[in-house]
Design a protein around this motif. Structure first.
Motif, PDB file in Angstrom:
ATOM      1  N   LEU A  85     -10.371  42.351 -98.781  1.00 15.29           N
ATOM      2  CA  LEU A  85     -10.607  41.190 -99.633  1.00 15.29           C
ATOM      3  C   LEU A  85      -9.284  40.765-100.265  1.00 15.29           C
ATOM      4  N   LEU A  86      -9.009  39.458-100.189  1.00 16.53           N
ATOM      5  CA  LEU A  86      -7.869  38.858-100.877  1.00 16.53           C
ATOM      6  C   LEU A  86      -8.385  37.725-101.749  1.00 16.53           C
ATOM      7  N   ILE A  87      -8.051  37.769-103.035  1.00 18.38           N
ATOM      8  CA  ILE A  87      -8.372  36.659-103.937  1.00 18.38           C
ATOM      9  C   ILE A  87      -7.074  35.977-104.326  1.00 18.38           C
ATOM     10  N   ASN A  88      -6.869  34.771-103.795  1.00 18.72           N
ATOM     11  CA  ASN A  88      -5.692  33.963-104.113  1.00 18.72           C
ATOM     12  C   ASN A  88      -5.971  33.185-105.395  1.00 18.72           C
ATOM     13  N   ASN A  89      -5.601  33.782-106.508  1.00 14.92           N
ATOM     14  CA  ASN A  89      -5.898  33.186-107.802  1.00 14.92           C
ATOM     15  C   ASN A  89      -4.654  32.672-108.518  1.00 14.92           C
ATOM     16  N   ALA A  90      -3.476  33.155-108.161  1.00 19.71           N
ATOM     17  CA  ALA A  90      -2.259  32.777-108.873  1.00 19.71           C
ATOM     18  C   ALA A  90      -2.036  31.268-108.828  1.00 19.71           C
ATOM     19  N   GLY A  91      -1.710  30.701-109.966  1.00 18.79           N
ATOM     20  CA  GLY A  91      -1.455  29.263-110.016  1.00 18.79           C
ATOM     21  C   GLY A  91      -1.351  28.787-111.453  1.00 18.79           C
ATOM     22  N   TYR A  92      -0.795  27.602-111.629  1.00 18.67           N
ATOM     23  CA  TYR A  92      -0.718  26.988-112.949  1.00 18.67           C
ATOM     24  C   TYR A  92      -0.552  25.490-112.782  1.00 18.67           C
ATOM     25  N   GLY A  93      -0.492  24.775-113.907  1.00 18.28           N
ATOM     26  CA  GLY A  93      -0.341  23.333-113.864  1.00 18.28           C
ATOM     27  C   GLY A  93       0.830  22.880-114.706  1.00 18.28           C
ATOM     28  N   VAL A  94       1.263  21.634-114.498  1.00 11.81           N
ATOM     29  CA  VAL A  94       2.292  21.004-115.333  1.00 11.81           C
ATOM     30  C   VAL A  94       1.685  19.716-115.874  1.00 11.81           C
ATOM     31  N   LEU A  95       1.273  19.775-117.119  1.00 13.48           N
ATOM     32  CA  LEU A  95       0.547  18.667-117.742  1.00 13.48           C
ATOM     33  C   LEU A  95       1.502  17.565-118.165  1.00 13.48           C
ATOM     34  N   GLY A  96       1.062  16.315-118.017  1.00 10.86           N
ATOM     35  CA  GLY A  96       1.866  15.175-118.456  1.00 10.86           C
ATOM     36  C   GLY A  96       1.937  14.099-117.391  1.00 10.86           C
ATOM     37  N   ASP A  97       2.335  12.896-117.793  1.00 12.98           N
ATOM     38  CA  ASP A  97       2.476  11.799-116.841  1.00 12.98           C
ATOM     39  C   ASP A  97       3.554  12.122-115.809  1.00 12.98           C
ATOM     40  N   PHE A  98       3.361  11.681-114.593  1.00 11.25           N
ATOM     41  CA  PHE A  98       4.250  12.032-113.490  1.00 11.25           C
ATOM     42  C   PHE A  98       5.693  11.610-113.758  1.00 11.25           C
ATOM     43  N   GLN A  99       5.875  10.446-114.338  1.00  8.37           N
ATOM     44  CA  GLN A  99       7.226   9.916-114.568  1.00  8.37           C
ATOM     45  C   GLN A  99       8.053  10.815-115.481  1.00  8.37           C
TER      46      GLN A  99
END
Length: 269
Positions: A85-99
């Protein structure tokens, strides 16, 4: 502790294992009798689980998976174990307008959310296929079903995870393989995710402080569904999230994006 439901010496890999739902998956899998390979940049928070589950093995591996070479290193360190079993859970976000959002952070996020997950999925699909035994669980999000103004790159990365996993699982089913790749789509859950997405730093809360019923409920429900699934390729977890996803098929996309934009703007304050 619940009765061991797994084969003796079965191993599960969990990435992003030190916090939030990754930590929750480790705890739930240990409860079910699995041995754990916990992967994170810093695995120290998992020391508590080693004491709580003395009869199981927790192999802690400190790796930053946004460095794609570390995907190869992870396989090298685990290939001789009976990983199923492999659970690919690692991740994050970068909040804010793209510009105005930080490009370097966004590209690092895409390396982790997409390229690392893609590479590990490729490595372990082939590894499991050769054994004709194994299952991958990739963590996407309800964000995968709609463009996300105010959080655009994160939403897009989760759409990639969902579409990639759904296609791979279809191929496995059509090829009559016993291997499965199931994608899980959670909604917002109270973890440190939003703090990191806003770029906030400082002393992290312990997993005990962050532990809450929504995390426990999500982990148990999603793991149960993903481990039992035979032909389903993805699951949206939670009645409210299922209902909202159905509404997306009814309301104009421009209306939905307006709501999403206001929500993400509020989170960024």
């Amino acid at each position: 502790m619940k009765k061991n439901k797994t084969e003796p010496n079965s191993w599960a890999i969990v990435t992003g294992a030190s916090k939030g739902i990754g930590y929750g998956y480790c705890e739930q899998l240990l409860t079910q009798g699995w041995n754990i390979i916990a992967v994170a940049r810093n695995t120290d928070p998992l020391n508590h689980l080693s004491k709580k589950f003395p009869n199981q093995t927790i192999l802690k591996i400190n790796l930053d998976l946004s460095n794609l070479d570390n995907c190869d290193e992870l396989f090298k360190l685990t290939k001789d174990l009976d990983v199923s079993l492999l659970i690919n859970n690692a991740g994050y976000g970068v909040l804010g307008d793209f510009q105005s959002s930080n490009l370097e952070k966004e590209l690092n996020m895409l390396d982790l959310n997409i390229r690392s997950l893609h590479k590990l999925s490729k490595i372990y699909v082939n590894h499991f296929f050769n054994k004709q035994k194994g299952r991958i669980i990739n963590i996407s999000s309800v964000a995968a079903f709609l463009p996300g103004p105010g959080f655009a790159s994160y939403y897009a990365s989760k759409a990639y995870v969902l579409n990639l996993g759904t296609a791979i699982n279809y191929e496995l089913i059509k090829g009559k393989s016993k291997v499965r790749l199931i994608t899980i789509c959670p909604g917002p859950i109270k973890t440190e995710f939003w703090n990191r997405s806003k770029g906030e730093t400082g002393t992290s809360k312990s997993n005990t402080e962050l532990k809450n019923k929504s995390v426990d409920k999500f982990v148990k429900s999603s793991l149960n569904k993903a481990l039992k699934a035979k032909r389903r390729s993805y699951f949206i977890i939670g009645f409210n999230n299922i209902f909202l996803n159905k509404m997306l098929n009814i309301v104009p996309k421009s209306w939905a994006m307006r709501v999403v934009y206001k929500y993400n703007k509020k989170k960024n304050k």
